[in-house]
Scaffold this motif. Structure first.
Motif, PDB file in Angstrom:
ATOM      1  N   GLY A 144       0.832  -1.199   0.000  1.00 28.32           N
ATOM      2  CA  GLY A 144       0.000   0.000   0.000  1.00 28.32           C
ATOM      3  C   GLY A 144       0.862   1.243   0.000  1.00 28.32           C
ATOM      4  N   GLY A 145       0.510   2.172   0.895  1.00 25.52           N
ATOM      5  CA  GLY A 145       1.117   3.500   0.904  1.00 25.52           C
ATOM      6  C   GLY A 145       2.637   3.519   0.967  1.00 25.52           C
ATOM      7  N   LEU A 146       3.176   2.673   1.827  1.00 21.98           N
ATOM      8  CA  LEU A 146       4.626   2.689   2.015  1.00 21.98           C
ATOM      9  C   LEU A 146       5.353   2.279   0.739  1.00 21.98           C
ATOM     10  N   GLY A 147       4.820   1.262   0.074  1.00 20.22           N
ATOM     11  CA  GLY A 147       5.454   0.773  -1.149  1.00 20.22           C
ATOM     12  C   GLY A 147       5.276   1.734  -2.307  1.00 20.22           C
ATOM     13  N   ARG A 148       4.109   2.366  -2.371  1.00 20.86           N
ATOM     14  CA  ARG A 148       3.880   3.325  -3.451  1.00 20.86           C
ATOM     15  C   ARG A 148       4.722   4.576  -3.226  1.00 20.86           C
ATOM     16  N   LEU A 149       4.891   4.967  -1.978  1.00 22.94           N
ATOM     17  CA  LEU A 149       5.727   6.128  -1.679  1.00 22.94           C
ATOM     18  C   LEU A 149       7.153   5.887  -2.188  1.00 22.94           C
ATOM     19  N   ALA A 150       7.666   4.682  -1.953  1.00 23.44           N
ATOM     20  CA  ALA A 150       9.022   4.350  -2.410  1.00 23.44           C
ATOM     21  C   ALA A 150       9.107   4.497  -3.926  1.00 23.44           C
ATOM     22  N   GLU A 191       1.027  -8.007   4.741  1.00 26.63           N
ATOM     23  CA  GLU A 191       0.678  -7.310   5.975  1.00 26.63           C
ATOM     24  C   GLU A 191       0.711  -5.822   5.741  1.00 26.63           C
ATOM     25  N   ASP A 192       0.050  -5.118   6.586  1.00 30.05           N
ATOM     26  CA  ASP A 192       0.058  -3.681   6.469  1.00 30.05           C
ATOM     27  C   ASP A 192      -0.042  -3.137   7.881  1.00 30.05           C
ATOM     28  N   SER A 193       1.021  -2.651   8.369  1.00 30.67           N
ATOM     29  CA  SER A 193       1.164  -2.140   9.728  1.00 30.67           C
ATOM     30  C   SER A 193       0.612  -3.027  10.849  1.00 30.67           C
ATOM     31  N   THR A 194       0.785  -4.300  10.716  1.00 30.61           N
ATOM     32  CA  THR A 194       0.626  -5.147  11.901  1.00 30.61           C
ATOM     33  C   THR A 194       1.917  -5.937  12.001  1.00 30.61           C
ATOM     34  N   CYS A 200       9.774   6.729   9.801  1.00 32.54           N
ATOM     35  CA  CYS A 200       8.733   5.960  10.478  1.00 32.54           C
ATOM     36  C   CYS A 200       7.398   6.255   9.780  1.00 32.54           C
ATOM     37  N   HIS A 201       6.597   5.205   9.523  1.00 32.73           N
ATOM     38  CA  HIS A 201       5.344   5.386   8.780  1.00 32.73           C
ATOM     39  C   HIS A 201       4.101   5.066   9.592  1.00 32.73           C
ATOM     40  N   THR A 202       4.226   5.031  10.875  1.00 31.35           N
ATOM     41  CA  THR A 202       3.056   4.638  11.659  1.00 31.35           C
ATOM     42  C   THR A 202       3.001   5.425  12.956  1.00 31.35           C
ATOM     43  N   GLY A 238       9.020  11.592  10.487  1.00 30.51           N
ATOM     44  CA  GLY A 238       7.657  11.180  10.246  1.00 30.51           C
ATOM     45  C   GLY A 238       7.264  11.669   8.860  1.00 30.51           C
ATOM     46  N   VAL A 239       6.038  11.335   8.425  1.00 31.02           N
ATOM     47  CA  VAL A 239       5.679  11.525   7.019  1.00 31.02           C
ATOM     48  C   VAL A 239       4.610  12.594   6.781  1.00 31.02           C
ATOM     49  N   ALA A 240       4.212  13.289   7.840  1.00 30.28           N
ATOM     50  CA  ALA A 240       3.352  14.476   7.706  1.00 30.28           C
ATOM     51  C   ALA A 240       3.595  15.285   8.980  1.00 30.28           C
ATOM     52  N   THR A 267       6.937  15.812   4.863  1.00 35.26           N
ATOM     53  CA  THR A 267       5.591  15.451   4.420  1.00 35.26           C
ATOM     54  C   THR A 267       5.674  14.702   3.094  1.00 35.26           C
ATOM     55  N   ASN A 268       4.926  13.616   3.016  1.00 33.55           N
ATOM     56  CA  ASN A 268       4.904  12.787   1.812  1.00 33.55           C
ATOM     57  C   ASN A 268       4.483  13.578   0.577  1.00 33.55           C
ATOM     58  N   GLY A 269       4.680  12.955  -0.563  1.00 32.43           N
ATOM     59  CA  GLY A 269       4.238  13.541  -1.820  1.00 32.43           C
ATOM     60  C   GLY A 269       4.016  12.426  -2.833  1.00 32.43           C
ATOM     61  N   GLU A 283      -9.188  -1.147  10.456  1.00 27.22           N
ATOM     62  CA  GLU A 283     -10.180  -0.567  11.365  1.00 27.22           C
ATOM     63  C   GLU A 283      -9.937   0.930  11.557  1.00 27.22           C
ATOM     64  N   TYR A 284      -8.657   1.320  11.660  1.00 28.38           N
ATOM     65  CA  TYR A 284      -8.408   2.739  11.953  1.00 28.38           C
ATOM     66  C   TYR A 284      -8.776   3.653  10.784  1.00 28.38           C
ATOM     67  N   LYS A 285      -8.768   3.100   9.576  1.00 26.05           N
ATOM     68  CA  LYS A 285      -9.129   3.918   8.406  1.00 26.05           C
ATOM     69  C   LYS A 285     -10.644   4.123   8.335  1.00 26.05           C
ATOM     70  N   LYS A 290      -4.230   8.539  13.758  1.00 17.24           N
ATOM     71  CA  LYS A 290      -3.882   7.166  13.402  1.00 17.24           C
ATOM     72  C   LYS A 290      -3.276   7.027  12.011  1.00 17.24           C
ATOM     73  N   GLU A 291      -3.707   7.814  11.044  1.00 12.85           N
ATOM     74  CA  GLU A 291      -3.142   7.715   9.692  1.00 12.85           C
ATOM     75  C   GLU A 291      -1.895   8.582   9.664  1.00 12.85           C
ATOM     76  N   ALA A 292      -0.746   7.955   9.440  1.00 14.08           N
ATOM     77  CA  ALA A 292       0.490   8.733   9.501  1.00 14.08           C
ATOM     78  C   ALA A 292       0.433   9.915   8.531  1.00 14.08           C
ATOM     79  N   SER A 293       0.087   9.620   7.294  1.00 15.13           N
ATOM     80  CA  SER A 293       0.009  10.707   6.314  1.00 15.13           C
ATOM     81  C   SER A 293      -1.164  10.480   5.371  1.00 15.13           C
ATOM     82  N   GLY A 294      -1.119   9.343   4.681  1.00 14.08           N
ATOM     83  CA  GLY A 294      -1.994   9.148   3.538  1.00 14.08           C
ATOM     84  C   GLY A 294      -1.315   9.778   2.337  1.00 14.08           C
ATOM     85  N   THR A 295      -1.472   9.150   1.194  1.00  9.36           N
ATOM     86  CA  THR A 295      -0.970   9.744  -0.052  1.00  9.36           C
ATOM     87  C   THR A 295      -2.080   9.728  -1.098  1.00  9.36           C
ATOM     88  N   GLY A 296      -3.066   8.853  -0.891  1.00  3.65           N
ATOM     89  CA  GLY A 296      -4.248   8.878  -1.751  1.00  3.65           C
ATOM     90  C   GLY A 296      -4.916  10.248  -1.661  1.00  3.65           C
TER      91      GLY A 296
HETATM   92  C1  AZC Z   1       1.639   3.914   5.395  1.00  2.00           C
HETATM   93  C2  AZC Z   1       0.825   4.797   6.310  1.00  2.00           C
HETATM   94  O1  AZC Z   1      -0.222   4.046   6.877  1.00  2.00           O
HETATM   95  C3  AZC Z   1       0.268   5.953   5.494  1.00  2.00           C
HETATM   96  O2  AZC Z   1      -0.404   6.838   6.325  1.00  2.00           O
HETATM   97  C4  AZC Z   1       1.407   6.670   4.790  1.00  2.00           C
HETATM   98  O3  AZC Z   1       0.903   7.613   3.895  1.00  2.00           O
HETATM   99  C5  AZC Z   1       2.259   5.691   4.008  1.00  2.00           C
HETATM  100  O4  AZC Z   1       2.725   4.655   4.843  1.00  2.00           O
HETATM  101  C6  AZC Z   1       3.476   6.339   3.384  1.00  2.00           C
HETATM  102  O5  AZC Z   1       4.182   7.044   4.351  1.00  2.00           O
HETATM  103  N1  AZC Z   1       2.183   2.790   6.102  1.00  2.00           N
HETATM  104  C7  AZC Z   1       2.309   1.621   5.530  1.00  2.00           C
HETATM  105  O6  AZC Z   1       1.959   1.433   4.368  1.00  2.00           O
HETATM  106  N2  AZC Z   1       2.875   0.673   6.338  1.00  2.00           N
HETATM  107  C8  AZC Z   1       3.142  -0.594   5.993  1.00  2.00           C
HETATM  108  C9  AZC Z   1       3.846  -1.433   6.977  1.00  2.00           C
HETATM  109  O7  AZC Z   1       2.830  -1.037   4.907  1.00  2.00           O
END
Ligand code: AZC
Length: 814
Positions: A123-129, A272-275, A360-362, A434-436, A463-465, A553-555, A654-660
């Motif tokens: 999800g977000g972390l991988g797309r950010l990369a 997995e996604d943040s567990t 850190c993304h969480t 942090g990311v935001a 802050t993410n982009g 759940e947090y989303k 709870k949402e570190a940043s979001g990029t969507g």
């Molecule tokens: C996510 C965060 O939940 C999201 O808020 C943030 O935008 C994104 O990283 C990029 O920073 N975290 C993850 O995707 N975490 C994992 C472990 O996948």
């Protein structure tokens, strides 16, 4: 020595068609008449790759020979999306490609669509990369992405007849993959297990087994930068291909065992996604790619040197640790320096701390990885010793700073039982971000408070982009053309803050109408996409309202579906008159981790609400709900530009940043959201009057937890909420079966950790405001246009510039 030439100059469409024909003939071995769209896709991809080769060589040479420090982005995930269209754009070959494939008798879109999307992220972390390596290349900063080429990416999601999520393996390499070049000659050995012995007063690790890490290189072309960086994804191969002895005894299964064990390492992406997961294989994966990458970087920057001067290493490259996944790199670099290159501890530590930084993304403390010490001891005994020593040094340092004993106790990296990777990363690197803005603040105030008290200077925010090339230009060509028309230039694609120039045009009704027409065209196109891909009939004359992201759940996908149910009930009961109903189509897209029970149940509920609502003649034309299967980058590129209202409704804090959220704002959707993650900054920039804010703040959430939260109270207090939950409980969405969603209902009424119920009334109330504005298309679109105009800050180019300035202290190649 080969001369490094400038990148190949652009070709004509005819020349490019010839290059594709050549690839068809000599690498695909088909005639143009025999060729299918898939053949042309592979041939065209290889032809583009050839165009990038010279710029790639030149970038590599300049990276090694120049004096600009490079960036190594260590990430267990790179969620790249389809490559061809992006590579064409960045290579400046889009027009030539279009004409060339037409000359070959194909539609460009069919060729682009023939690519199978690699899903090497959650999800977000991988797309950010993926956005970050695009921006690094586009800014001309020398960089390597380092990760794993998983054989199976994120699972493919379908739904069974009961609406349950079904996961099937995503064997993306089943099709020819023209982008990655496997380089058997630049392999690395990665070892595991065994024991540490003393030899001549020196610790020596005697591992029990090793795997061969083989790099697969992907080209990362910059947009108009003439630079091409490298994404190096490691694949695991066995050294003992085949145990011949076992095979001779006809024990075929045993014969291939070592191979299977080794190759398992790069077999699957953890879904997995943040567990946290306590999986041995996951630690093996992490160490595997990090160890190979560190050795690779030494090979690249000190070619052919047996005794390189590694005190210069931090001037050559800086490593960004994307979350805790690659943090084992810290003790690994210490081990390399001490055991392989004979540096003393202090010198090694100095080099290591200077080289690493951590993102850190969480905010969920439970999502920070903690490894059992016994597991590290078994798999990486030498590293455990080094971690213990790091911890000792750390505790001494804290004592020296006068930190209280109980604080030191809380901060320990190594507790005796376990190793806290986030703490190791914070101590073992130069910067933590942090990311935001809100997230970075909360990291300092809560999650990593002790560390921020002792090492305040390490903490910063970036802050993410998101990359405007993929998420505006490719995803939304209509809007891109209009922006270029409005600004009189297309320079905004590399300088997104230029979008501000659109703000005055929000006063120009004619321009706003053109903007509205682009949205309408995108909706129309999405209707076609949904018909082709999912067989859906969607009414384009309804508001397109979207919630796409991982299911968590947090989303609070629950909040959205409860509001949908409540609306459904209101229409059915006649509580709202037909004239007052604003027709809406609600789209969900979300994958749930396979072991996440409540998340999967939420998906099932959404699917079954969709069945009931969409088949009910009473609400036809007024409300429709669709859970689109297998949300991925391709769907994002099609759905985001068509969306009018975007949901960013996580519990505050709870949402570190979001990029969507950024992608939607940049594509002219209005957001309904909480004060969470980057929503806060989006709202600040686009203006409070152009953002639908609702819900509790972080402080209010904390206070409610402290006062004792009782969700049942909210259920009783708001009849809309009560009715919605009752409909779920009474079997309306489960053919009368009252047990189907019992665990979900029980969780809402008795626990509701993320306070969905507490925010329901505010969320339901703000819908009236949303609908009122939507009935005035000109005003709605004016505000949507202002969202576009004021979201230029959320380019990943700006994020990278912030990293360069605040963390990496480097810049573009000369
Ligand atoms: C996510 C965060 O939940 C999201 O808020 C943030 O935008 C994104 O990283 C990029 O920073 N975290 C993850 O995707 N975490 C994992 C472990 O996948």
């Amino acid at each position: 020595m080969t001369e490094i030439t400038a990148p190949k100059s652009p070709v004509t469409a005819d020349q490019f068609a010839d290059e594709i024909r050549e690839q068809l003939k000599y690498t695909q071995n088909v005639t143009p008449e025999q060729a299918t769209a898939a053949d042309v896709y592979v041939a065209a991809s290889k032809a583009v790759r050839n165009h990038l080769a010279d710029a790639w060589f030149k970038t590599q040479a300049d990276t090694v020979n120049g004096n600009t420090k490079a960036v190594g982005y260590f990430s267990a995930e790179f969620l790249m999306g389809k490559q061809l269209e992006n590579a064409l754009l960045n290579a400046g070959l889009t027009d030539q490609f279009d004409s060339a494939v037409e000359a070959l008798g194909f539609q460009p879109k069919d060729i682009i669509d023939a690519e199978y999307e690699p899903g090497l992220g959650n999800g977000g972390l991988g797309r950010l990369a993926a956005c970050f390596i695009d921006s690094l290349a586009s800014l001309g900063v020398p960089a390597f992405g380092y990760g794993i080429q998983y054989k199976y990416g994120i699972f493919k999601q379908t739904f069974d007849e009961n609406g349950k999520q079904v996961e099937t393996p995503d064997y993306w390499l089943n099709n020819e993959e023209p982008w990655g070049h496997i380089d058997y000659n630049r392999d690395q050995k990665v070892s595991f297990g065994g024991e540490v012995v003393e030899e001549n007063g020196k610790k020596v690790w005697k591992p029990a087994w090793s795997v061969r890490a083989v790099p697969v290189d992907y080209l990362v072309p910059g947009y108009k930068s003439q630079r091409v960086n490298t994404l190096r994804l490691w694949t695991a191969k066995s050294y003992d291909e085949f145990d011949l002895l076992a095979f001779n005894r006809s024990e075929y299964m045993d014969a291939v065992k070592p191979q299977v064990k080794a190759e398992n390492i790069s077999k699957i992406l953890y879904p997995e996604d943040s567990t946290k997961v306590g999986k041995e294989l996951r630690l093996e994966q992490q160490y595997f790619f990090v160890s190979a990458s560190l050795h690779d970087a030494i090979r690249v920057f000190y070619p052919g040197q047996d005794k390189p001067d590694l005190t210069t290493f931090p001037n050559k490259i800086t490593f960004q640790l994307n979350d805790t996944h690659p943090v084992i790199g810290i003790p690994e670099l210490m081990r390399i320096l001490i055991d392989e290159y004979d540096y003393d501890w202090d010198t090694a530590w100095d080099i290591t701390v200077k080289t690493f930084n951590y993102t850190c993304h969480t905010l969920l403390p439970e999502a920070l990885e903690v490894w059992p010490a016994s597991l590290i001891g078994e798999l990486l005994p030498r590293h455990l010793e080094i971690i213990e020593k790091i911890n000792e040094q750390f505790e001494d340092e804290l004592k020296g700073k006068g930190v209280a004993d109980e604080t030191i106790e809380r901060m320990r990296i190594y507790t005796g039982d376990s190793v806290r990777m986030a703490y190791l990363a914070t101590y073992g690197g130069s910067h933590v971000n942090g990311v935001a803005a809100l997230h970075s603040q909360l990291l300092k105030d809560m999650t990593l408070k002790d560390f921020s008290d002792v090492y305040p200077a390490k903490f910063t925010n970036v802050t993410n982009g998101v990359t405007p090339r993929r998420f505006v230009k490719l995803a939304n060509p209509g809007l891109s053309d209009l922006i270029t028309e409005g600004l009189g230039t297309d320079k905004w694609l590399s300088d997104l803050e230029l979008l501000e120039g659109l703000a005055p045009l929000a006063k120009d009704d004619e321009f706003v109408k053109k903007f509205a027409a682009v949205k309408a065209a995108n909706k129309h196109a999405f209707v076609g996409f949904a018909k082709d891909h999912y067989g859906l009939d969607i009414d384009e004359n309804t508001m397109f309202n979207t919630m796409v992201k991982r299911l968590h759940e947090y989303k609070r996908q629950s909040l959205k579906i409860l509001a949908v149910i409540s609306k459904y009930a209101a229409i059915k009961n006649g509580t709202v008159s037909a004239d007052d109903i604003l027709p809406r189509t609600v789209f969900f897209g979300a994958k749930a981790a396979p072991g996440y029970y409540l998340a999967k149940m939420t998906i099932q509920l959404i699917n079954n609400v969709s069945k009931v609502v969409n088949n009910d003649p009473d609400v036809k034309g007024k409300l429709a709900v669709h859970m689109l299967p297998n949300y991925n980058i391709e769907m994002a590129q099609n759905l985001i530009p068509a969306t009018e209202l975007d949901e960013q409704i996580s519990q505050a804090g709870k949402e570190a940043s979001g990029t969507g959220n950024m992608k939607f704002a940049l594509n002219g959707a209005l957001t309904v959201g909480t004060l969470d993650g980057a929503n806060v900054e989006i709202r600040e920039r686009v203006g409070a009057e152009n953002f639908f804010l609702f819900g509790m703040t972080v402080d209010e959430v904390e206070k409610l937890y402290a006062d004792g939260y009782d969700p049942a109270k909210y259920y009783e207090a708001d009849p809309r909420l009560k009715q919605a939950i009752d409909l779920v409980a009474n079997g309306t969405f489960s053919n009368g079966d009252r047990n189907a969603y019992a665990p979900l209902v029980a969780d809402w009424l008795t626990k509701d950790w993320f306070m969905t119920l507490a925010d329901f009334s505010a969320y339901a109330d703000i819908q009236a405001e949303i609908e009122k504005l939507y009935r005035d298309p000109l005003e709605w679109n004016r505000k949507a246009l202002l969202n576009v105009a004021n979201s230029g800050f959320f380019s990943s180019d700006r994020s990278i510039e912030d990293y360069l300035e605040r963390i990496w202290h480097t810049g573009p190649l000369a």
